[in-house]
Design a protein around this motif. Structure first.
Motif, PDB file in Angstrom:
ATOM      1  N   LEU A  88      37.130  48.200  38.526  1.00  0.00           N
ATOM      2  CA  LEU A  88      36.459  47.171  37.746  1.00  0.00           C
ATOM      3  C   LEU A  88      35.710  47.769  36.561  1.00  0.00           C
ATOM      4  N   ASP A  89      35.712  47.022  35.460  1.00  0.00           N
ATOM      5  CA  ASP A  89      34.972  47.418  34.266  1.00  0.00           C
ATOM      6  C   ASP A  89      33.514  47.032  34.448  1.00  0.00           C
ATOM      7  N   TRP A  90      32.648  48.037  34.525  1.00  0.00           N
ATOM      8  CA  TRP A  90      31.214  47.756  34.641  1.00  0.00           C
ATOM      9  C   TRP A  90      30.431  48.437  33.515  1.00  0.00           C
ATOM     10  N   GLY A  91      31.146  48.719  32.420  1.00  0.00           N
ATOM     11  CA  GLY A  91      30.492  49.264  31.237  1.00  0.00           C
ATOM     12  C   GLY A  91      30.283  50.760  31.270  1.00  0.00           C
ATOM     13  N   MET A  92      30.908  51.454  32.223  1.00  0.00           N
ATOM     14  CA  MET A  92      30.728  52.894  32.370  1.00  0.00           C
ATOM     15  C   MET A  92      32.058  53.614  32.157  1.00  0.00           C
ATOM     16  N   LEU A  93      31.972  54.928  31.896  1.00  0.00           N
ATOM     17  CA  LEU A  93      33.171  55.729  31.681  1.00  0.00           C
ATOM     18  C   LEU A  93      34.055  55.720  32.923  1.00  0.00           C
ATOM     19  N   LYS A  94      33.447  55.881  34.096  1.00  0.00           N
ATOM     20  CA  LYS A  94      34.174  55.821  35.359  1.00  0.00           C
ATOM     21  C   LYS A  94      34.101  54.396  35.886  1.00  0.00           C
ATOM     22  N   GLU A  95      35.262  53.814  36.207  1.00  0.00           N
ATOM     23  CA  GLU A  95      35.296  52.424  36.656  1.00  0.00           C
ATOM     24  C   GLU A  95      34.737  52.299  38.077  1.00  0.00           C
ATOM     25  N   LEU A  96      34.310  51.085  38.414  1.00  0.00           N
ATOM     26  CA  LEU A  96      33.742  50.804  39.734  1.00  0.00           C
ATOM     27  C   LEU A  96      34.869  50.416  40.689  1.00  0.00           C
ATOM     28  N   PHE A  97      34.951  51.104  41.815  1.00  0.00           N
ATOM     29  CA  PHE A  97      36.042  50.922  42.771  1.00  0.00           C
ATOM     30  C   PHE A  97      35.714  49.828  43.778  1.00  0.00           C
ATOM     31  N   CYS A  98      36.686  48.964  44.039  1.00  0.00           N
ATOM     32  CA  CYS A  98      36.569  47.937  45.075  1.00  0.00           C
ATOM     33  C   CYS A  98      37.743  48.094  46.031  1.00  0.00           C
ATOM     34  N   PRO A  99      37.528  48.681  47.216  1.00  0.00           N
ATOM     35  CA  PRO A  99      38.634  48.891  48.157  1.00  0.00           C
ATOM     36  C   PRO A  99      39.193  47.568  48.655  1.00  0.00           C
ATOM     37  N   TYR A 100      40.426  47.590  49.111  1.00  0.00           N
ATOM     38  CA  TYR A 100      41.076  46.369  49.578  1.00  0.00           C
ATOM     39  C   TYR A 100      40.278  45.684  50.688  1.00  0.00           C
ATOM     40  N   LYS A 101      39.674  46.469  51.572  1.00  0.00           N
ATOM     41  CA  LYS A 101      38.937  45.883  52.691  1.00  0.00           C
ATOM     42  C   LYS A 101      37.702  45.115  52.242  1.00  0.00           C
ATOM     43  N   GLU A 102      37.274  45.332  51.002  1.00  0.00           N
ATOM     44  CA  GLU A 102      36.100  44.636  50.479  1.00  0.00           C
ATOM     45  C   GLU A 102      36.468  43.518  49.511  1.00  0.00           C
ATOM     46  N   GLN A 103      37.732  43.124  49.488  1.00  0.00           N
ATOM     47  CA  GLN A 103      38.174  42.060  48.599  1.00  0.00           C
ATOM     48  C   GLN A 103      38.348  40.755  49.383  1.00  0.00           C
ATOM     49  N   ALA A 104      37.592  39.729  48.989  1.00  0.00           N
ATOM     50  CA  ALA A 104      37.714  38.426  49.639  1.00  0.00           C
ATOM     51  C   ALA A 104      39.117  37.861  49.424  1.00  0.00           C
ATOM     52  N   PHE A 105      39.632  38.050  48.225  1.00  0.00           N
ATOM     53  CA  PHE A 105      41.012  37.722  47.889  1.00  0.00           C
ATOM     54  C   PHE A 105      41.571  38.915  47.119  1.00  0.00           C
ATOM     55  N   LYS A 106      42.865  39.171  47.260  1.00  0.00           N
ATOM     56  CA  LYS A 106      43.469  40.309  46.595  1.00  0.00           C
ATOM     57  C   LYS A 106      43.264  40.228  45.085  1.00  0.00           C
ATOM     58  N   MET A 107      42.648  41.249  44.527  1.00  0.00           N
ATOM     59  CA  MET A 107      42.343  41.248  43.100  1.00  0.00           C
ATOM     60  C   MET A 107      43.585  41.559  42.273  1.00  0.00           C
ATOM     61  N   LYS A 108      43.580  41.005  41.060  1.00  0.00           N
ATOM     62  CA  LYS A 108      44.678  41.223  40.137  1.00  0.00           C
ATOM     63  C   LYS A 108      44.149  41.738  38.807  1.00  0.00           C
ATOM     64  N   LYS A 109      44.944  42.564  38.155  1.00  0.00           N
ATOM     65  CA  LYS A 109      44.558  43.103  36.857  1.00  0.00           C
ATOM     66  C   LYS A 109      44.282  41.976  35.869  1.00  0.00           C
ATOM     67  N   GLY A 110      43.151  42.067  35.191  1.00  0.00           N
ATOM     68  CA  GLY A 110      42.780  41.057  34.218  1.00  0.00           C
ATOM     69  C   GLY A 110      41.936  39.938  34.779  1.00  0.00           C
ATOM     70  N   GLY A 111      41.829  39.854  36.095  1.00  0.00           N
ATOM     71  CA  GLY A 111      41.024  38.806  36.708  1.00  0.00           C
ATOM     72  C   GLY A 111      39.543  39.139  36.696  1.00  0.00           C
ATOM     73  N   TRP A 112      38.723  38.106  36.817  1.00  0.00           N
ATOM     74  CA  TRP A 112      37.271  38.271  36.850  1.00  0.00           C
ATOM     75  C   TRP A 112      36.776  37.930  38.249  1.00  0.00           C
ATOM     76  N   TYR A 113      35.864  38.759  38.792  1.00  0.00           N
ATOM     77  CA  TYR A 113      35.434  38.588  40.174  1.00  0.00           C
ATOM     78  C   TYR A 113      33.928  38.814  40.302  1.00  0.00           C
ATOM     79  N   LEU A 114      33.293  37.947  41.081  1.00  0.00           N
ATOM     80  CA  LEU A 114      31.881  38.137  41.399  1.00  0.00           C
ATOM     81  C   LEU A 114      31.787  39.166  42.516  1.00  0.00           C
ATOM     82  N   VAL A 115      31.064  40.238  42.284  1.00  0.00           N
ATOM     83  CA  VAL A 115      30.987  41.320  43.272  1.00  0.00           C
ATOM     84  C   VAL A 115      29.536  41.768  43.481  1.00  0.00           C
TER      85      VAL A 115
END
Length: 278
Positions: A88-115
């Motif tokens: 996920l883009d969180w404004g930093m050089l290194k992106e923020l990782f969201c593992p599959y087990k922590e996804q309420a619904f499977k995330m897709k590239k370009g989507g926006w998610y409340l985390v």
């Protein structure tokens, strides 16, 4: 102690080839790489930095401003997905990782998610979770009825919108109390209307009771001023007409125009409301 995932005010203790070394009061050190070093600085002065782990899992300080910090909620865009999870883009050089087990619904590239952002105890890394309800607790409430609260729109349901209350609790705004468009991640102001059994929070937008008169009266005054002093509504208008024009309930509308009428700001006639000239 230097806190990962948060802003820290640290002291510049020495300059080196890779950058500045910073220290806290307990002599814990962290590097501020050259790309973040300010043009002017002095050894011994304090600087506010954000601290997290870089791509090589080393603690590093930066002057970038992240979109989310540790123990916070935010709406973030998914930049990439691989076999392990989403980034996920969180404004930093290194992106923020969201593992599959922590996804309420499977995330897709370009989507926006409340985390929610937290530290994974196994890796000591900052990670994200879209299972936001897991980080809310209504067992011990820190709010009371009629308290004004900060809200984050979480997700809609058949009966209204689920919201995060003061970054701690789960609440619900019923459809009957919604008079504006709401999207996931919206930050709103509201009031605890009622606490139901099980510490369930009923929330309304705006303010409660007599405190609701002034903001709505002001909204009506602005509308009149912007529309040549005329509003094609009366206390006999339908709730839908009032909602479509002013985004408020009929009850709030009647209280507001009653207040303005008593203050001799408006005149209420059969064909509408008129702003009185002074």
């Amino acid at each position: 102690m230097i806190h990962i995932g948060e802003y820290n005010t640290l002291t510049i203790i020495r300059e080196t080839e890779p950058g500045l070394f910073l220290s806290d009061a307990d002599d814990n050190e962290v590097l501020l790489p050259n790309r973040y070093v300010p043009e002017a600085f002095e050894i011994g002065e304090n600087i506010e930095v954000f601290v997290y782990l870089d791509n090589e899992e080393r603690m590093v300080a930066v002057t970038d401003k992240p979109y989310i910090q540790r123990n916070e909620f935010a709406l973030l865009r998914c930049n990439e997905v691989n076999n392990y999870g989403a980034f996920l883009d969180w404004g930093m050089l290194k992106e923020l990782f969201c593992p599959y087990k922590e996804q309420a619904f499977k995330m897709k590239k370009g989507g926006w998610y409340l985390v929610y952002c937290y530290i994974d105890e196994e890796t000591n890394r900052l990670v994200a979770s879209s299972k936001t309800n897991h980080f809310l607790d209504n067992k011990e409430l820190t709010v009371s009825e009629f308290d004004e609260v900060e809200l984050i729109a979480s997700h809609p349901s058949d009966i209204g919108w689920n919201v995060i209350v003061n970054k701690k609790h789960a609440g619900l705004i019923y459809n009957d109390n919604i008079f504006q468009d709401i999207s996931v991640g919206d930050k709103l102001q509201g009031v605890v209307k009622k606490i139901r059994p099980g510490n369930k929070l009923d929330i309304i937008l705006g303010q409660v009771g007599y405190r609701n008169i002034e903001p709505n009266a002001e909204k009506i005054m602005h509308y009149l001023q912007d529309n040549s002093g005329y509003l094609n509504l009366t206390d006999k208008s339908s709730p839908d007409a009032i909602k479509d024009t002013l985004q408020m309930s009929k009850k709030s509308f009647k209280k507001a125009i009653g207040n303005l009428y008593k203050q001799k700001e408006i005149d209420i006639k059969e064909d509408g409301i008129y702003l009185l000239k002074k």
